[in-house]
Design an enzyme around this catalytic site. Structure first.
Site, mmCIF file in Angstrom:
data_model
loop_
_atom_site.group_PDB
_atom_site.id
_atom_site.type_symbol
_atom_site.label_atom_id
_atom_site.label_comp_id
_atom_site.label_asym_id
_atom_site.label_seq_id
_atom_site.Cartn_x
_atom_site.Cartn_y
_atom_site.Cartn_z
ATOM 1 N N LYS A 154 0.849 -1.185 0.000
ATOM 2 C CA LYS A 154 0.000 0.000 0.000
ATOM 3 C C LYS A 154 0.888 1.240 0.000
ATOM 4 O O LYS A 154 1.688 1.431 0.904
ATOM 5 C CB LYS A 154 -0.920 -0.012 1.206
ATOM 6 C CG LYS A 154 -1.985 -1.099 1.077
ATOM 7 C CD LYS A 154 -3.046 -0.974 2.132
ATOM 8 C CE LYS A 154 -4.175 -1.943 1.913
ATOM 9 N NZ LYS A 154 -5.167 -1.487 0.916
ATOM 10 N N LYS A 252 -14.696 -7.269 -5.167
ATOM 11 C CA LYS A 252 -14.629 -7.856 -3.816
ATOM 12 C C LYS A 252 -16.024 -8.267 -3.393
ATOM 13 O O LYS A 252 -16.973 -7.488 -3.564
ATOM 14 C CB LYS A 252 -14.094 -6.832 -2.802
ATOM 15 C CG LYS A 252 -12.647 -6.437 -2.996
ATOM 16 C CD LYS A 252 -12.232 -5.368 -1.987
ATOM 17 C CE LYS A 252 -10.810 -4.902 -2.251
ATOM 18 N NZ LYS A 252 -10.518 -3.609 -1.604
HETATM 19 MG MG MG Z 1 -7.493 -1.467 -3.033
#
Ligand code: MG
Length: 337
Positions: A154, A252
């Protein structure tokens, strides 16, 4: 159909820290649907920034009139019915949808992946996320992620290059990068994209703010590697909006309200020539295996829940050569406990 549910705290191996806020667990609602002697397992992973919690989940479950969800299941009708009960709440809707698929698999003796014509041989390798940390902890995290062949990082802060250099001093595994909308200047962002491409980065998620269509599109048009919309793409209706802005989308189950809508999103993305990454929240084996059943239809997988949590109440799914294994047993293949 009989429903039971229980709240569960899924602990993170490493606390998730942003500025002064630290999170050590994810609230999960585990559900069971009992029908004709079989049990379907489902799960809602309610990461706080998505706005669901135990109360909203329990209140939603109490609204369901189970006589409206008759076997054999018509998932288009069920999606409409659940959608009409409350706006939003995709995670608890996903729990119901996942439990219905698991139950149907058990009732018909079918592994769930076969409902979607997933080919086991096409299972992509899954990435495992390494959180931002000091170099020693990054080394420890990389070693925890040992069996994974792809590392996800990230970015989106001032120390992006430093972090990548630290990782590159330890491993040369391919990387996925998630900027989480953190880049604010398109020229600087493109600079980073080009620098990252030379560091064996395969894809970059959500470089700039999800509402900034123009700059995300500008980066996509110039990027040598795949730019993926994640925050910008939640539900089926968002897939069409992503075409022309991103190279691909991140699907997702906790955003799409379950397996059925995720499958519809995958089909639509393929029609639009969009690439597909299937991702996850902090999840137990239930949602991990539900996503794994769809993963062979996708280009990349980022299904690392069991790697990042310490008290998965179910046995971890099989993992081999960097990929989740889809067992040939009825349903999702998660043993009841
Ligand atoms: Mg993401």
């Amino acid at each position: 159909m009989q429903l039971s549910y229980k709240p569960f705290q899924l602990n993170l191996k490493y606390p998730f820290t942003i500025a002064k806020f630290s999170r050590t667990y994810t609230p999960i609602m585990l559900i069971e649907l009992h029908y004709e002697g079989f049990t379907g397992l489902g799960e809602a992973s309610m990461v706080p920034y998505m706005g669901e919690d135990y109360e909203s989940a329990a209140a939603f479950l109490k609204k369901i009139d189970w006589s409206k969800i008759a076997y054999p299941f018509n998932y288009d009708e069920i999606r409409k019915y659940l959608g009409g009960l409350s706006a939003g709440l995709p995670a608890i809707k996903a729990a119901v949808d996942i439990a219905l698929h698991d139950l149907e698999g058990k009732l018909t003796g079918t592994p769930c992946y076969k409902f979607f014509e997933s080919e086991k041989l096409l299972m992509p390798e899954t990435s495992v996320t390494i959180g931002i940390d000091v170099p020693e902890i990054i080394a420890q995290k990389l070693s925890d992620a040992g069996p994974a062949k792809i590392i996800k990082v990230k970015l989106g802060r001032d120390n992006d290059r430093e972090l990548i250099n630290t990782i590159r001093s330890i491993t040369d595994k391919p990387l996925f990068v998630d900027a989480n909308q953190g880049w604010t200047d398109k020229y600087e962002a493109l600079d980073k994209v080009q620098w990252l491409a030379a560091k064996n980065v395969a894809l970059i998620e959500q470089p700039m703010d999800k509402t900034n269509f123009e700059d995300n599109k500008w980066i996509t048009e110039r990027s040598p590697i795949a730019i993926i919309g994640d925050e910008a793409v939640q539900r089926l209706e968002d897939v069409d909006k992503a075409a022309g802005i991103y190279h691909g989308i991140n699907v997702k189950l906790m955003k799409s309200a379950g397996m059925h809508e995720a499958y519809l999103m995958i089909k639509r993305a393929k029609e639009l020539n969009l690439k597909i990454l299937i991702g996850c929240m902090s999840e137990t084996s239930i949602a991990t295996m539900a996503a794994a059943a769809l993963a062979p239809l996708c280009d990349w997988a980022d299904l690392d829940g069991p790697f990042l949590t310490s008290n998965n109440p179910f046995p971890n799914p099989g993992f081999e050569n960097g990929k989740w294994l889809l067992p040939d047993v009825p349903g999702l293949g998660v043993p009841e406990i």
